[in-house]
Design a protein around this motif. Sequence first.
Motif, mmCIF file in Angstrom:
data_model
loop_
_atom_site.group_PDB
_atom_site.id
_atom_site.type_symbol
_atom_site.label_atom_id
_atom_site.label_comp_id
_atom_site.label_asym_id
_atom_site.label_seq_id
_atom_site.Cartn_x
_atom_site.Cartn_y
_atom_site.Cartn_z
ATOM 1 N N VAL A 129 -29.905 21.364 1.879
ATOM 2 C CA VAL A 129 -30.599 21.266 0.597
ATOM 3 C C VAL A 129 -31.857 20.427 0.799
ATOM 4 O O VAL A 129 -31.811 19.378 1.453
ATOM 5 C CB VAL A 129 -29.710 20.600 -0.475
ATOM 6 N N LEU A 130 -32.979 20.896 0.260
ATOM 7 C CA LEU A 130 -34.222 20.132 0.285
ATOM 8 C C LEU A 130 -34.332 19.365 -1.028
ATOM 9 O O LEU A 130 -34.301 19.957 -2.110
ATOM 10 C CB LEU A 130 -35.431 21.055 0.455
ATOM 11 N N SER A 131 -34.424 18.054 -0.936
ATOM 12 C CA SER A 131 -34.542 17.191 -2.111
ATOM 13 C C SER A 131 -35.977 16.717 -2.262
ATOM 14 O O SER A 131 -36.575 16.203 -1.314
ATOM 15 C CB SER A 131 -33.604 15.986 -1.970
ATOM 16 N N ILE A 132 -36.522 16.882 -3.480
ATOM 17 C CA ILE A 132 -37.884 16.445 -3.783
ATOM 18 C C ILE A 132 -37.834 15.535 -5.013
ATOM 19 O O ILE A 132 -37.395 15.957 -6.081
ATOM 20 C CB ILE A 132 -38.826 17.640 -4.056
ATOM 21 N N GLU A 133 -38.274 14.301 -4.846
ATOM 22 C CA GLU A 133 -38.309 13.335 -5.938
ATOM 23 C C GLU A 133 -39.770 13.011 -6.241
ATOM 24 O O GLU A 133 -40.425 12.308 -5.485
ATOM 25 C CB GLU A 133 -37.555 12.059 -5.544
ATOM 26 N N GLY A 141 -34.006 21.094 -4.807
ATOM 27 C CA GLY A 141 -33.902 20.334 -6.047
ATOM 28 C C GLY A 141 -35.141 19.493 -6.241
ATOM 29 O O GLY A 141 -35.640 18.888 -5.286
ATOM 30 N N LEU A 142 -35.660 19.455 -7.467
ATOM 31 C CA LEU A 142 -36.875 18.699 -7.751
ATOM 32 C C LEU A 142 -36.666 17.888 -9.023
ATOM 33 O O LEU A 142 -36.324 18.439 -10.067
ATOM 34 C CB LEU A 142 -38.065 19.650 -7.901
ATOM 35 N N SER A 143 -36.847 16.579 -8.920
ATOM 36 C CA SER A 143 -36.766 15.720 -10.105
ATOM 37 C C SER A 143 -38.150 15.176 -10.431
ATOM 38 O O SER A 143 -38.967 14.949 -9.535
ATOM 39 C CB SER A 143 -35.792 14.569 -9.870
ATOM 40 N N MET A 144 -38.397 14.980 -11.714
ATOM 41 C CA MET A 144 -39.683 14.446 -12.166
ATOM 42 C C MET A 144 -39.489 13.736 -13.498
ATOM 43 O O MET A 144 -38.542 14.039 -14.246
ATOM 44 C CB MET A 144 -40.711 15.572 -12.310
ATOM 45 N N PRO A 145 -40.355 12.786 -13.815
ATOM 46 C CA PRO A 145 -40.273 12.123 -15.116
ATOM 47 C C PRO A 145 -40.759 13.042 -16.228
ATOM 48 O O PRO A 145 -41.291 14.125 -15.984
ATOM 49 C CB PRO A 145 -41.200 10.914 -14.953
ATOM 50 N N GLY A 146 -40.580 12.587 -17.460
ATOM 51 C CA GLY A 146 -41.088 13.344 -18.602
ATOM 52 C C GLY A 146 -40.042 14.250 -19.212
ATOM 53 O O GLY A 146 -38.860 14.223 -18.858
ATOM 54 N N LYS A 195 -36.953 30.542 -2.397
ATOM 55 C CA LYS A 195 -35.623 29.944 -2.398
ATOM 56 C C LYS A 195 -35.257 29.582 -3.831
ATOM 57 O O LYS A 195 -36.137 29.383 -4.669
ATOM 58 C CB LYS A 195 -35.596 28.652 -1.555
ATOM 59 N N PRO A 196 -33.964 29.464 -4.137
ATOM 60 C CA PRO A 196 -33.603 28.954 -5.465
ATOM 61 C C PRO A 196 -34.139 27.533 -5.644
ATOM 62 O O PRO A 196 -33.993 26.697 -4.753
ATOM 63 C CB PRO A 196 -32.066 28.965 -5.444
ATOM 64 N N VAL A 197 -34.769 27.270 -6.772
ATOM 65 C CA VAL A 197 -35.290 25.931 -7.100
ATOM 66 C C VAL A 197 -34.690 25.499 -8.428
ATOM 67 O O VAL A 197 -34.613 26.294 -9.367
ATOM 68 C CB VAL A 197 -36.831 25.935 -7.188
ATOM 69 N N TYR A 198 -34.272 24.232 -8.493
ATOM 70 C CA TYR A 198 -33.689 23.697 -9.721
ATOM 71 C C TYR A 198 -34.409 22.399 -10.065
ATOM 72 O O TYR A 198 -34.416 21.464 -9.269
ATOM 73 C CB TYR A 198 -32.188 23.454 -9.559
ATOM 74 N N ILE A 199 -35.023 22.369 -11.261
ATOM 75 C CA ILE A 199 -35.752 21.166 -11.666
ATOM 76 C C ILE A 199 -34.907 20.377 -12.665
ATOM 77 O O ILE A 199 -34.069 20.939 -13.370
ATOM 78 C CB ILE A 199 -37.139 21.492 -12.267
ATOM 79 N N GLN A 200 -35.127 19.072 -12.670
ATOM 80 C CA GLN A 200 -34.357 18.195 -13.551
ATOM 81 C C GLN A 200 -35.184 16.954 -13.866
ATOM 82 O O GLN A 200 -35.976 16.495 -13.042
ATOM 83 C CB GLN A 200 -33.040 17.801 -12.879
ATOM 84 N N ASN A 201 -35.007 16.416 -15.060
ATOM 85 C CA ASN A 201 -35.581 15.125 -15.422
ATOM 86 C C ASN A 201 -35.067 14.053 -14.457
ATOM 87 O O ASN A 201 -33.913 14.092 -14.031
ATOM 88 C CB ASN A 201 -35.189 14.799 -16.857
ATOM 89 N N ALA A 211 -32.153 2.448 -4.791
ATOM 90 C CA ALA A 211 -33.280 3.378 -4.679
ATOM 91 C C ALA A 211 -32.861 4.746 -4.143
ATOM 92 O O ALA A 211 -33.575 5.740 -4.335
ATOM 93 C CB ALA A 211 -34.361 2.781 -3.785
ATOM 94 N N GLN A 212 -31.693 4.810 -3.474
ATOM 95 C CA GLN A 212 -31.237 6.090 -2.916
ATOM 96 C C GLN A 212 -30.827 7.084 -4.002
ATOM 97 O O GLN A 212 -30.752 8.288 -3.746
ATOM 98 C CB GLN A 212 -30.064 5.855 -1.958
ATOM 99 N N ALA A 213 -30.544 6.583 -5.195
ATOM 100 C CA ALA A 213 -30.130 7.482 -6.278
ATOM 101 C C ALA A 213 -31.201 8.527 -6.558
ATOM 102 O O ALA A 213 -30.897 9.676 -6.868
ATOM 103 C CB ALA A 213 -29.824 6.676 -7.538
ATOM 104 N N GLY A 214 -32.468 8.127 -6.448
ATOM 105 C CA GLY A 214 -33.563 9.041 -6.752
ATOM 106 C C GLY A 214 -33.626 10.239 -5.832
ATOM 107 O O GLY A 214 -33.898 11.361 -6.269
ATOM 108 N N ILE A 215 -33.376 10.039 -4.539
ATOM 109 C CA ILE A 215 -33.459 11.147 -3.577
ATOM 110 C C ILE A 215 -32.149 11.919 -3.489
ATOM 111 O O ILE A 215 -32.123 13.092 -3.110
ATOM 112 C CB ILE A 215 -33.894 10.629 -2.165
ATOM 113 N N LEU A 216 -31.021 11.289 -3.889
ATOM 114 C CA LEU A 216 -29.731 11.982 -3.899
ATOM 115 C C LEU A 216 -29.584 12.861 -5.138
ATOM 116 O O LEU A 216 -28.846 13.854 -5.114
ATOM 117 C CB LEU A 216 -28.590 10.970 -3.855
ATOM 118 N N GLY A 217 -30.280 12.508 -6.212
ATOM 119 C CA GLY A 217 -30.152 13.247 -7.454
ATOM 120 C C GLY A 217 -30.455 14.735 -7.341
ATOM 121 O O GLY A 217 -29.659 15.572 -7.798
#
Length: 417
Positions: free
Chosen positions: A94-98, A158-163, A195-201, A393-399
């Motif tokens: 899995v590729l994690s993007i924070e 997986g991609l997380s972002m604020p907002g 690839k499948p991409v899933y975005i999340q707050n 701080a690892q929570a952000g990249i594991l999310g």
Amino acid sequence: MGAFLAMEEGYLEKLNHVERKKHLQKIKIVRHLYVKGARSNADICNRFSISSPTSMALLNELMAEGLVEKQGRGESVGGRKPELYGLRNNSLFVLSIEMEKFSTRMAIFDGTNNNITGTHTFPVNLSKDLGAVEELYQYANSLVLSAGIDADKLMGIGLSMPGLVSSREGDSYTYLLTGQDKTPLQDLLALKFDKPVYIQNDVKSITLAEYRFGAAQGKRDVLVLTLDWGIGLGIILDGKLRLGASGFAGEFGHIPFIENGVLCHCGKRGCLETVASGSALARMAREGLQAGQDTLLKALSGQESEKIEPQAIIQAAHEGDQYAINILAETGRNLGKGIAMLIQLFNPELIIIGGKMAEARQYLTTPIQQSINTYCMTQLRERTEIALSKLGAQAGILGPVATVMERIFEHRMESTK
């Protein structure tokens, strides 16, 4: 293995009812092994109410496809030690993007949640337009190539972002806006990455990380507060992440708290964030310096004091600075009053406090607890534990990893029905 991982277009349509049922059972087993680790055949039979021969046949197929392997023996309960089956190393990734406002972190994780690349920080800034998408793609592609993994084994991104982010719609309403193009951001990214991409707050992403890998493991009713410049809230009830009708549940920082208070960046006055966040803490520090308070923070130059960050105040508190301790206590008391409301509403068994402000530790948690004791009913507060995040701080990249593994299996199970 390719068909199971990639779910090529038209693959499921070629299966008859029995084959589709078997495929669904295999998805459930892979998800179970991902979440729980290596398990025995008996455990899988009990978990999914299937016979031992059926379970063994499915495990043998998954081993033949290169996804599962035998991983030693478990504890005996009166007979031979049972063989354990777990996800094979390097069988999926899995590729994690924070994404944060001024930088982006990326890492690749394997099926046992090992970070195989380390976490890399790239200068990709968030803005309202889609200019960052090409940069994201180039940096991500470079990371995948440097890792030397088989791209076919990359299950998703997986991609997380604020907002404001609606994971249900797959769209962002604050950053990377698609404008006149009605295609959701998630679909645009999936087309770009193939690839499948899933975005999340970002806060909900961190909440999933705490639920899968942190202090919330095994819990059913948990609230996760992230304290940085603002305040974020993630809600786990009955073992599920709660999103709300629009996907925006958890805007706790913007509940009205002070009548005719300070103007918040959201445009309202007196939000909780204006008295209980990193931005509120920095404002109080600046006001104290202007009023001539005796504090270690006076060592900052004029320009530095105007741009003071919460970390500087927290560091001063840890060095014994009384003014820094006092304004942290005021912040904590306000936050605790807000948390008391959450306890009364949700009756959680655990509240996890994370984010950069959590580094204040007892200087924040003690006044929080004092406010909870003052404003919350005894029967509710006594059943609620307040804990600092163990993931930090690892929570952000594991999310984003947790997001992918939650969503991709849900999607496949829905597709198989």
